[in-house]
Design an enzyme around this catalytic site. Structure first.
Site, mmCIF file in Angstrom:
data_model
loop_
_atom_site.group_PDB
_atom_site.id
_atom_site.type_symbol
_atom_site.label_atom_id
_atom_site.label_comp_id
_atom_site.label_asym_id
_atom_site.label_seq_id
_atom_site.Cartn_x
_atom_site.Cartn_y
_atom_site.Cartn_z
ATOM 1 N N ARG B 51 0.831 -1.196 0.000
ATOM 2 C CA ARG B 51 0.000 0.000 0.000
ATOM 3 C C ARG B 51 0.876 1.261 0.000
ATOM 4 N NH1 ARG B 51 -2.436 -0.943 6.056
ATOM 5 N NH2 ARG B 51 -2.199 -3.114 5.475
ATOM 6 N N ASP B 53 0.480 5.453 1.431
ATOM 7 C CA ASP B 53 -0.369 6.303 2.265
ATOM 8 C C ASP B 53 -1.023 7.435 1.474
ATOM 9 O OD1 ASP B 53 -0.143 4.981 4.642
ATOM 10 O OD2 ASP B 53 1.581 6.147 5.347
ATOM 11 N N ARG B 198 9.851 7.840 5.082
ATOM 12 C CA ARG B 198 9.559 9.201 5.541
ATOM 13 C C ARG B 198 10.261 9.528 6.857
ATOM 14 N NH1 ARG B 198 3.190 9.216 5.116
ATOM 15 N NH2 ARG B 198 3.472 11.144 6.303
#
Lengths: 251, 251
Positions: B51, B53, B198
């Protein structure tokens, strides 16, 4: 009143163009709303080098405004950018003589037009480049672009709605450069008629697709008939890149 | 049933991430809606490499789906792109053996993270790069990035909400390149924990600002404590760039 000149960059995607229109979100509206707000409600007008259409972007639009506020030139971008939507960015500001006029002092403009040559479109560029995946003959496009250089009557390459009577303009540069999977049309001249860059690009793309020959450009110019040139290329590939002011006119 | 692998690019700005969520607009929802539509209402599932975000982009997300439809691989992009919103583009498709699995066959991934180093932000990049105008020491950032290369337990660099127990991953490349007024962080590894890229970028930026030293990275890794590393950098600078599958696993 002291006059300030600003260089402004904006993403035209979300605006109904530059110029104020009733009940529409425009770049000028946003700039005047923020300046009026800074001046505690005292309506502050902004004058630009010229308007841009809905969807057209600017990297170097130039505006001027008059103010009594004692803010040094280099502080104006910070003050304005704080309140502007993030689609509009003031890149530079400086005090100029009151004889400077963002529109009347212009001596030249550079526009750029970007096409995405990838086999499939790049989603990140869908508002910033127009997708042309098919075969285009770049040599022929360049040859045709050279035919547009010089002083010509550009009636055939301006919107039928153009109200200006003198349609003679001088183009000093018309290059097409390749950058990654994009082609960038760079055109520089002393002035441009309504839709002129988009019609020239649309016609050059027709040359690339084989619909016109480079040698047809001269006849198109001479015909002074908008219906003969190519289609107006879409707005979102176009950028007002830079506005030039000669030192002589600035004074 | 024949299985097809697609490479998909998408602008994450308008999506609540990749994965299906009730009442949210997600990339997977759009892909499954279009495939189900093409299959005349027969629910068609899509499996991705993983996935992404909300706000995170993809240049080379990989998905697979099974279909009885006799459409050759190279035609699938045309068929799908016609019906997909223009924020999602299928770049490539090919039939693969039924043993291929978009998630389980992954052998490596490359992510990129883009920051805008201009003095003022570039409006056209506001959804695609994170603005960092202040002084950042690139040499120190690069030195720190090298400390992350190799096999480590990345607990300190993954979301506290990570449910995976084995947090050992191997990073094989971590470079920062300059392109125009942007810096691009390029990181490649055999797998990434939730928010890992991140958090690594956020920590490297802290190194650039002088909050950490490159030599602190080793201690951060050893501490296995998320609260010690830097902030999670914003989603919109991140791109899933490429997903790797070894030929061995593909068969």
């Amino acid at each position: 009143m002291p006059r300030f000149k600003c260089i402004v960059s904006y993403d035209g995607s979300g605006f109904s163009g530059y110029q104020v229109q009733p009940n529409k979100r425009t770049v000028q509206c946003e700039l005047e709303r923020v300046l009026t707000d800074i001046h505690k409600g005292k309506k502050t007008r902004v004058t630009a080098s010229g308007r841009t259409d809905a969807g057209v972007h600017a990297v170097g639009q130039v505006i001027h405004f008059d103010t009594d506020y004692q803010i040094p030139g280099e502080k104006w971008p910070v003050v304005l950018n704080q309140k502007l939507p993030n689609e509009i960015v003031v890149r530079h500001a400086a005090q100029v003589p009151e004889t400077f006029h963002a529109r009347f002092s212009v001596t030249g403009k550079e526009y750029r037009y970007v096409i995405d040559r990838g086999e499939v479109p790049t989603p990140f560029r869908r508002h910033y480049a127009v997708h042309h995946p098919l075969t285009l003959d770049l040599d022929l496009i360049r040859e045709a672009a050279q035919q547009l250089i010089g002083e010509h009557d550009f009636t055939s390459f301006s919107s039928a709605r153009t109200e200006v009577l003198d349609r003679v303009r001088t183009i000093e540069r018309f290059d097409i450069i390749e950058r990654g999977s994009e082609w960038i049309f760079i055109v520089k001249g002393n002035g441009f008629l309504y839709n002129m860059v988009r019609i020239m690009v649309g016609t050059l793309l027709d040359v690339g697709y084989g619909k016109f020959k480079p040698s047809d450009i001269r006849a198109l110019l001479e015909a002074k008939d908008r219906t003969l040139a190519g289609k107006t290329a879409p707005a979102h590939g176009l950028y007002l890149w830079e506005v030039e002011y000669s030192d002589a006119r600035r004074k």
